[in-house]
Scaffold this active site. Structure first.
Site, PDB file in Angstrom:
ATOM      1  N   PRO A  17      -3.613  -3.126   0.150  1.00 56.19           N
ATOM      2  CA  PRO A  17      -3.015  -3.587  -1.280  1.00 56.19           C
ATOM      3  C   PRO A  17      -1.374  -4.130  -1.305  1.00 56.19           C
ATOM      4  O   PRO A  17      -0.620  -3.159  -0.646  1.00 56.19           O
ATOM      5  CB  PRO A  17      -2.890  -1.676  -1.129  1.00 56.19           C
ATOM      6  N   CYS A  18      -2.325  -5.531  -1.077  1.00 50.57           N
ATOM      7  CA  CYS A  18      -0.823  -6.077  -0.064  1.00 50.57           C
ATOM      8  C   CYS A  18       0.271  -6.053  -1.406  1.00 50.57           C
ATOM      9  O   CYS A  18       1.412  -7.033  -1.933  1.00 50.57           O
ATOM     10  CB  CYS A  18      -1.437  -8.033  -0.249  1.00 50.57           C
ATOM     11  N   HIS A  19      -0.469  -5.576  -3.260  1.00 53.64           N
ATOM     12  CA  HIS A  19       0.321  -5.869  -4.204  1.00 53.64           C
ATOM     13  C   HIS A  19       1.269  -5.188  -3.993  1.00 53.64           C
ATOM     14  O   HIS A  19       2.590  -4.998  -5.116  1.00 53.64           O
ATOM     15  CB  HIS A  19      -0.379  -5.942  -5.459  1.00 53.64           C
TER      16      HIS A  19
END
Length: 110
Positions: free
Chosen positions: A57-59
DNA sequence: CTATTGACCTTCT
DNA sequence: GAGAAGGCCAATA
């Protein structure tokens, strides 16, 4: 546990994977959690290489000011905000309230 | 192989 | 208070 002596990138990946939904962390905290606060840039590079990995989940990773600096690198510049809002994180002016959504990662080995 | 850049942060001037 | 530079590691040209 011990035994997690892998590459710097993988350490970032594991840490990002541990970010709970509805929370966000910063590059500096990840770098600091790894023991290298000066290498915050590497965290950005690690995520850049992980943008193809949907398991990461790089967001949920933003900069020190809570700005979605990497939103332009997503499939769409609004995908990052969409994902954050989808998890309950209110994004305002491409920024998130760190005082409310900032999640501090557990400090790895010294 | 060398040089430059990159989703950053801290510190000095 | 604002601006500039340095530092970390890896990928790309």
């Amino acid at each position: 546990m011990s035994g997690n002596h892998r590459d710097f990138f993988e350490r970032v990946y594991e840490l990002v994977r541990q970010i709970p939904a509805g929370k966000v962390t910063t590059y500096g905290h990840i770098a600091e959690a790894l023991g290298v606060r000066s290498a915050a840039r590497l965290v950005g590079w690690a995520l850049h290489a992980a943008r193809f990995d949907a398991s990461i989940p790089c967001h949920r990773v933003v900069n020190r000011r809570g700005e979605l600096t990497g939103k332009h690198h997503f499939a769409t510049p609004t995908l990052m905000q969409e994902l954050l809002e989808s998890e309950g994180v209110h994004v305002e002016d491409d920024r998130v309230d760190l005082a409310r959504y900032l999640w501090v990662p557990p400090r790895a080995e010294p």
